[in-house]
Write a protein that holds these residues in place. Structure first.
Motif, PDB file in Angstrom:
ATOM      1  N   ARG A 101       5.739   2.781   6.279  1.00 30.16           N
ATOM      2  CA  ARG A 101       7.118   2.776   6.748  1.00 30.16           C
ATOM      3  C   ARG A 101       7.920   3.744   5.889  1.00 30.16           C
ATOM      4  O   ARG A 101       7.575   4.000   4.737  1.00 30.16           O
ATOM      5  CB  ARG A 101       7.729   1.372   6.689  1.00 30.16           C
ATOM      6  CG  ARG A 101       7.773   0.738   5.304  1.00 30.16           C
ATOM      7  CD  ARG A 101       8.187  -0.732   5.398  1.00 30.16           C
ATOM      8  NE  ARG A 101       8.260  -1.354   4.095  1.00 30.16           N
ATOM      9  CZ  ARG A 101       7.218  -1.881   3.445  1.00 30.16           C
ATOM     10  NH1 ARG A 101       6.010  -1.830   4.007  1.00 30.16           N
ATOM     11  NH2 ARG A 101       7.356  -2.432   2.263  1.00 30.16           N
ATOM     12  N   GLY A 102       8.983   4.277   6.478  1.00 31.93           N
ATOM     13  CA  GLY A 102       9.808   5.240   5.762  1.00 31.93           C
ATOM     14  C   GLY A 102      10.366   6.276   6.727  1.00 31.93           C
ATOM     15  O   GLY A 102      10.222   6.178   7.950  1.00 31.93           O
ATOM     16  N   ASN A 126       9.228   3.164  10.726  1.00 35.22           N
ATOM     17  CA  ASN A 126       8.485   4.336  10.260  1.00 35.22           C
ATOM     18  C   ASN A 126       8.836   5.487  11.194  1.00 35.22           C
ATOM     19  O   ASN A 126       8.456   5.489  12.360  1.00 35.22           O
ATOM     20  CB  ASN A 126       6.978   4.076  10.268  1.00 35.22           C
ATOM     21  CG  ASN A 126       6.217   5.200   9.597  1.00 35.22           C
ATOM     22  OD1 ASN A 126       6.726   5.850   8.686  1.00 35.22           O
ATOM     23  ND2 ASN A 126       5.003   5.454  10.042  1.00 35.22           N
TER      24      ASN A 126
END
Length: 275
Positions: free
Chosen positions: A55-56, A106
């Motif tokens: 995720r990010g 994400n």
């Protein structure tokens, strides 16, 4: 012998267990649990050998890198959304499906960067009143991008710039007044004309790459002279600016589809994750 604190803790624990059992029975498929308000959550992921999931947010200015990252990290149901107002593309890589929704946290973000020429154009051609020197300096700075026209013919850049710099206002006013015993009347005639020794361009073409990833395009500007004050002022306005913005957004969407292939759908719109 148990003290009061220990008895309270046991009672609270029993109450939590009973409440949780009741919630589980009532909301068997809702993943709901009852806990005291003062309970504090602790995420133990940092102590694990690996993260539980990717995720990010990956941000880039280039379509090539955006497509490479999105294709390498996409999951089932991934989709791309192109925001026409902001000229950005957001790839939600773990969007999931209606039956298996993802966390949608994400993402990859492509933000197109305006070129210096397009930024200068937008700054100058917003329809606000500019001084003669401001317009002349804009023309001088970006001469290679400009073409000038009157209603009759094309005007060379040096003549168009000279026309702007030498622009003056000639005013004539004639006031006639007559007074009679029972009434008074006054009429005024004012003629204000913008004149210059060189032909003043009224239509201007500005050609540039608006964004580095997009094709070159030509913007048509209208030049108007305001003669309400002691000195003339000039306005520049992009003709059908909204149409250009729509076309550039569609071009970005098409380029994104081409770069991604058929790996995920690309749609015009903005994605906001629900609670």
């Amino acid at each position: 012998m148990l003290n009061k604190e220990a008895i309270d803790a046991i009672n609270e624990g029993t109450g939590i267990t009973q409440a949780s059992d009741a919630f589980k029975k009532a909301f068997a498929d809702k993943a709901v649990v009852a806990l005291p308000e003062r309970f504090k959550k602790h995420d133990l992921e940092i102590y694990l050998p690996n993260r539980r999931r990717i995720r990010g947010l990956m941000s880039t200015l280039t379509l090539k890198d955006f497509a490479a990252y999105a294709n390498a990290n996409k999951e089932e149901g991934a989709a791309v959304f192109v925001d026409a107002d902001d000229m950005t593309a957001i790839a939600v890589l773990n969007l999931g499906t209606p039956s298996k929704p993802g966390h949608a946290d994400n993402q990859a973000r492509l933000k197109l960067k305006r070129t210096a020429a397009y930024s200068a154009l937008l700054n100058a051609a917003q329809g606000r009143a500019l001084s003669q020197s401001q317009v002349a300096e804009f023309f001088e700075d970006w001469t290679e991008n400009l073409k000038f026209f009157t209603d009759e013919a094309e005007v060379k850049a040096k003549h168009a710039i000279a026309a702007v710099r030498k622009l003056s206002i000639e005013s004539m006013r004639k006031i006639e007044a007559s007074e009679q015993s029972l009434s008074a009347s006054k009429s005024a005639f004012e003629s204000v004309q913008a004149t210059s020794q060189d032909p003043i361009p009224t239509i201007i073409y500005f050609t540039c790459d608006a964004y580095k990833e997009l094709a070159e395009r030509t913007f048509v500007l209208r030049l108007s002279v305001l003669t309400g004050g002691d000195k003339p002022s000039i306005t520049l306005r992009i003709v059908k600016q909204e149409v250009h913005e729509e076309e550039m957004a569609n071009e970005l969407a098409d380029l994104t589809r081409e770069a991604l292939g058929s790996s995920m759908p690309v749609m015009l719109g903005e994605y906001t994750k629900g609670e």
